[in-house]
Design a protein around this motif. Structure first.
Motif, mmCIF file in Angstrom:
data_model
loop_
_atom_site.group_PDB
_atom_site.id
_atom_site.type_symbol
_atom_site.label_atom_id
_atom_site.label_comp_id
_atom_site.label_asym_id
_atom_site.label_seq_id
_atom_site.Cartn_x
_atom_site.Cartn_y
_atom_site.Cartn_z
ATOM 1 N N ARG A 279 -1.490 9.948 -2.003
ATOM 2 C CA ARG A 279 -2.824 9.594 -2.491
ATOM 3 C C ARG A 279 -2.829 8.106 -2.824
ATOM 4 O O ARG A 279 -1.870 7.583 -3.385
ATOM 5 N N TRP A 280 -3.927 7.429 -2.463
ATOM 6 C CA TRP A 280 -4.020 5.987 -2.725
ATOM 7 C C TRP A 280 -4.999 5.674 -3.856
ATOM 8 O O TRP A 280 -4.594 5.215 -4.906
ATOM 9 N N LEU B 148 6.458 4.563 4.468
ATOM 10 C CA LEU B 148 5.894 5.185 3.268
ATOM 11 C C LEU B 148 6.795 6.294 2.739
ATOM 12 O O LEU B 148 6.972 6.446 1.525
ATOM 13 N N HIS C 134 -2.781 -0.959 7.407
ATOM 14 C CA HIS C 134 -2.402 -0.031 6.346
ATOM 15 C C HIS C 134 -3.461 0.031 5.245
ATOM 16 O O HIS C 134 -3.658 1.091 4.637
ATOM 17 N N ASN D 216 -6.015 2.398 6.549
ATOM 18 C CA ASN D 216 -5.520 3.771 6.475
ATOM 19 C C ASN D 216 -5.726 4.377 5.090
ATOM 20 O O ASN D 216 -5.984 5.568 4.963
ATOM 21 N N THR D 217 -5.645 3.554 4.044
ATOM 22 C CA THR D 217 -5.770 4.100 2.681
ATOM 23 C C THR D 217 -7.162 4.650 2.391
ATOM 24 O O THR D 217 -7.315 5.463 1.474
ATOM 25 N N ILE E 85 -7.016 3.210 -4.253
ATOM 26 C CA ILE E 85 -6.995 1.802 -4.656
ATOM 27 C C ILE E 85 -8.413 1.405 -5.055
ATOM 28 O O ILE E 85 -9.344 1.580 -4.263
ATOM 29 N N SER F 215 -1.433 8.029 8.000
ATOM 30 C CA SER F 215 -2.163 9.300 7.976
ATOM 31 C C SER F 215 -2.533 9.817 9.355
ATOM 32 O O SER F 215 -2.599 11.028 9.571
ATOM 33 N N PRO G 246 1.156 5.516 -3.415
ATOM 34 C CA PRO G 246 1.374 6.954 -3.610
ATOM 35 C C PRO G 246 2.547 7.263 -4.546
ATOM 36 O O PRO G 246 2.520 8.261 -5.286
ATOM 37 N N THR H 244 0.835 -1.211 0.000
ATOM 38 C CA THR H 244 0.000 0.000 0.000
ATOM 39 C C THR H 244 0.864 1.253 0.000
ATOM 40 O O THR H 244 0.475 2.283 -0.555
ATOM 41 N N HIS H 245 2.062 1.164 0.588
ATOM 42 C CA HIS H 245 2.940 2.328 0.649
ATOM 43 C C HIS H 245 3.557 2.669 -0.710
ATOM 44 O O HIS H 245 4.077 3.772 -0.885
#
Length: 345
Positions: free
Chosen positions: A152-153, A134, A264, A267-268, A155, A289, A23, A19-20
């Motif tokens: 920014r994610w 991240l 995580h 968090n996104t 997903i 975040s 961005p 996930t990191h």
């Protein structure tokens, strides 16, 4: 600096670290929309991020051993990239990178290198300490002349995943999701303490949903918690997919979890995370975040196990010692739960 025609990103695992990377993908796409991006990612992790637009994915099946590496190398045969971002220092990933041809091979600084990492790269990211994971991954664009200034994610979560999540609960009762199991067993909290917090949340008129994957370890943890709960939660352990899990995160108000991939993922999408940190430093590997709702006993653990404060041990040290998570008491978690609950009103 001119944009490279193509960039290969190598970060195969784990879920949280993947996930990191997202961005960074957006940073590269925004600056250089014409640059072709190829991401070598793990088989499971691809199920989470493999539908990101504008990215070619090459799957690395870690369980297949050398055959998995050969499959990646075969998929990339005859290709040469303008740059390889070698964002994983494990020996397996370093060996995997040897079959990827690139003009520039960018890796970690000396302090964060290990397992022969320095032999497979020819450039390094800036040497810094005190960074969240991240931020370290985001800095891989800096040798290319860019800077990650926005996180920014976005997903993708398919409509069918949202529909499935809506079927699990449909009213507006505040919902606490509990994902109790990390793949690192020494980061896990005791089942009886999870049960105590979950029962408390029910007394505060919250819905409680127990979640987790289908592995035997996760099922065993879930069963242990269920046996101790006075008020039975909704048990969805092993019943979701990564995309369905993301959809549940979009519907809930709070996630209780140790340092793990779901932390995580949640968090996104902006879900509040009540993270349990004693074995790991939330400033480095907590929810990026917003860490206001986390229980942080990392400094206490450092003093207990190493005899000195966390500020005096190397950044990123994991204190995965037997009993370390017992430093987190039920009252510590209830206090953070109440703080998060109060912020919703």
């Amino acid at each position: 600096m001119s944009s490279p025609a193509s960039i290969c990103l190598l970060r195969t695992s784990a879920i949280g670290d993947v996930t990191h990377v997202v961005p960074l993908i957006h940073t590269l796409q925004r600056a250089w929309p014409q640059t072709a991006l190829t991401w070598i990612v793990g088989k499971l992790e691809r199920k989470l991020v493999g539908d990101l637009p504008g990215v070619e994915f090459v799957t690395f099946d870690k369980g297949a051993g050398w055959a998995g590496m050969r499959e990646v190398h075969a998929a990339l045969r005859g290709r040469r990239f303008g740059a390889l971002l070698q964002m994983q220092v494990a020996l397996r990933s370093n060996l995997l990178s040897l079959g990827i041809k690139a003009d520039r091979r960018i890796g970690y600084d000396h302090a964060r290198s290990k397992d022969l990492h320095g032999l497979v790269i020819n450039e390094r990211i800036p040497a810094r300490t005190g960074e969240h994971v991240l931020q370290a991954i985001g800095s891989f664009c800096e040798p290319l002349g860019l800077k990650q200034t926005e996180v920014r994610w976005d997903i993708p979560v398919p409509d069918e995943a949202h529909a499935w999540a809506a079927q699990q609960w449909s009213d507006n009762q505040p919902t606490l999701l509990v994902s109790p199991t990390s793949s690192h067993a020494l980061r896990n909290w005791r089942p009886e303490r999870y049960a105590a917090v979950m029962d408390y949340a029910v007394t505060r008129s919250w819905r409680v949903v127990l979640i987790g994957g289908p592995s035997p370890m996760e099922r065993s943890m879930a069963d242990a918690i269920l046996a101790l709960c006075k008020q039975a939660p909704l048990d969805l352990t092993g019943k979701d997919t990564l995309k369905k899990l993301m959809a549940m995160f979009c519907r809930a108000q709070l996630l209780l979890t140790p340092d793990s991939g779901p932390m995580h993922m949640a968090n996104t999408v902006g879900l509040k995370v009540l993270g349990l940190h004693a074995a790991s430093n939330p400033a480095r590997s907590g929810p990026y975040s917003d860490r206001r709702w986390c229980v942080d006993k990392y400094d206490v653990a450092s003093r207990n196990y190493f005899g000195r404060p966390a500020s005096e041990i190397p950044w990123g040290t994991k204190i995965e010692k037997p009993g370390v998570m017992d430093l987190i008491e039920v009252d510590d978690v209830i206090e953070r739960f109440e703080a998060a609950a109060s912020s919703l009103s």
